[in-house]
Design a protein around this motif. Structure first.
Motif, mmCIF file in Angstrom:
data_model
loop_
_atom_site.group_PDB
_atom_site.id
_atom_site.type_symbol
_atom_site.label_atom_id
_atom_site.label_comp_id
_atom_site.label_asym_id
_atom_site.label_seq_id
_atom_site.Cartn_x
_atom_site.Cartn_y
_atom_site.Cartn_z
ATOM 1 N N GLY A 150 0.794 -1.222 0.000
ATOM 2 C CA GLY A 150 0.000 0.000 0.000
ATOM 3 C C GLY A 150 0.830 1.276 0.000
ATOM 4 O O GLY A 150 0.298 2.362 0.155
ATOM 5 N N GLU A 151 2.130 1.134 -0.176
ATOM 6 C CA GLU A 151 3.038 2.291 -0.244
ATOM 7 C C GLU A 151 3.192 2.716 -1.701
ATOM 8 O O GLU A 151 2.979 1.928 -2.619
ATOM 9 C CB GLU A 151 4.417 1.910 0.319
ATOM 10 C CG GLU A 151 4.385 1.403 1.746
ATOM 11 C CD GLU A 151 4.077 2.494 2.749
ATOM 12 O OE1 GLU A 151 4.480 3.651 2.513
ATOM 13 O OE2 GLU A 151 3.412 2.191 3.754
ATOM 14 N N VAL A 152 3.590 3.972 -1.907
ATOM 15 C CA VAL A 152 3.840 4.454 -3.265
ATOM 16 C C VAL A 152 4.955 3.607 -3.878
ATOM 17 O O VAL A 152 6.036 3.447 -3.302
ATOM 18 C CB VAL A 152 4.224 5.952 -3.265
ATOM 19 C CG1 VAL A 152 4.602 6.407 -4.668
ATOM 20 C CG2 VAL A 152 3.077 6.792 -2.724
ATOM 21 N N ALA A 153 4.672 3.044 -5.028
ATOM 22 C CA ALA A 153 5.626 2.162 -5.712
ATOM 23 C C ALA A 153 6.749 2.982 -6.346
ATOM 24 O O ALA A 153 6.557 4.154 -6.689
ATOM 25 C CB ALA A 153 4.901 1.359 -6.787
ATOM 26 N N PRO A 154 7.924 2.368 -6.515
ATOM 27 C CA PRO A 154 8.977 3.043 -7.286
ATOM 28 C C PRO A 154 8.408 3.444 -8.654
ATOM 29 O O PRO A 154 7.665 2.684 -9.275
ATOM 30 C CB PRO A 154 10.070 1.986 -7.417
ATOM 31 C CG PRO A 154 9.845 1.066 -6.263
ATOM 32 C CD PRO A 154 8.349 1.050 -6.057
ATOM 33 N N ASP A 155 8.769 4.623 -9.109
ATOM 34 C CA ASP A 155 8.141 5.203 -10.293
ATOM 35 C C ASP A 155 9.009 5.112 -11.547
ATOM 36 O O ASP A 155 10.081 4.522 -11.546
ATOM 37 C CB ASP A 155 7.732 6.642 -10.006
ATOM 38 C CG ASP A 155 8.902 7.504 -9.537
ATOM 39 O OD1 ASP A 155 10.077 7.139 -9.754
ATOM 40 O OD2 ASP A 155 8.638 8.577 -8.962
ATOM 41 N N GLY A 156 8.502 5.727 -12.611
ATOM 42 C CA GLY A 156 9.230 5.742 -13.879
ATOM 43 C C GLY A 156 10.554 6.477 -13.788
ATOM 44 O O GLY A 156 11.516 6.139 -14.481
ATOM 45 N N TYR A 157 10.621 7.486 -12.937
ATOM 46 C CA TYR A 157 11.876 8.196 -12.722
ATOM 47 C C TYR A 157 12.906 7.265 -12.086
ATOM 48 O O TYR A 157 14.072 7.254 -12.485
ATOM 49 C CB TYR A 157 11.622 9.437 -11.866
ATOM 50 C CG TYR A 157 12.839 10.304 -11.622
ATOM 51 C CD1 TYR A 157 13.616 10.773 -12.670
ATOM 52 C CD2 TYR A 157 13.181 10.691 -10.331
ATOM 53 C CE1 TYR A 157 14.717 11.588 -12.447
ATOM 54 C CE2 TYR A 157 14.271 11.512 -10.101
ATOM 55 C CZ TYR A 157 15.039 11.949 -11.161
ATOM 56 O OH TYR A 157 16.132 12.754 -10.939
ATOM 57 N N ALA A 158 12.478 6.459 -11.131
ATOM 58 C CA ALA A 158 13.381 5.469 -10.524
ATOM 59 C C ALA A 158 13.851 4.473 -11.577
ATOM 60 O O ALA A 158 15.027 4.073 -11.594
ATOM 61 C CB ALA A 158 12.686 4.745 -9.373
#
Length: 136
Positions: free
Chosen positions: A58-66
């Motif tokens: 339920g945490e913000v997932a690593p994104d496209g920037y990562a």
């Protein structure tokens, strides 16, 4: 030639008109993105969203920037011929992704990667060119 599409919700048909949508491999998370490239090598073309939803906790997932930073600073791949498009609706994040991917062109990329690895605090953001739109 493989085209990779990173997005947690959309399909490539929602972003690209036919026939460009043919032959995309779709990955839904940072982890799938990294795994695909580690197992199959660098695709010819990458289309990336930034916001990739929540992870299994339920945490913000690593994104496209990562994902872009992993590709540039950690993958060890030669990205000089990589073609990409950022299809994120988040303009600030899209500029960050384009910026980090654009530093891979030419001899500048090797110098920036050396700088990044010599300074663990470096993020590469000082080299961002927000007016660039990738190699699409």
């Amino acid at each position: 030639m493989t085209k990779l599409f990173l997005d947690d919700l959309r399909t490539h048909n929602m972003v690209y008109a036919e026939p460009a949508a043919v032959a995309f491999v779709v990955v839904r998370s940072y982890a799938e993105f990294v795994k695909y490239i580690e197992e199959n090598g660098l695709p010819y073309f990458i289309s990336s969203d930034n916001d990739l939803g929540l992870d299994e906790n339920g945490e913000v997932a690593p994104d496209g920037y990562a994902a872009a930073k992993w590709l540039v600073y950690e993958s060890g791949l030669d990205l000089r011929n990589l073609k990409f498009k950022v299809h994120s609706a988040n303009p600030a994040a899209a500029a960050q992704i384009r910026g980090v991917l654009n530093i891979t062109s030419g001899s500048l990329s090797k110098e920036i990667v050396k700088l990044y690895h010599s300074d663990p605090q470096a993020s590469g953001e000082d080299f961002r060119d927000e007016n660039s739109y990738g190699n699409f």
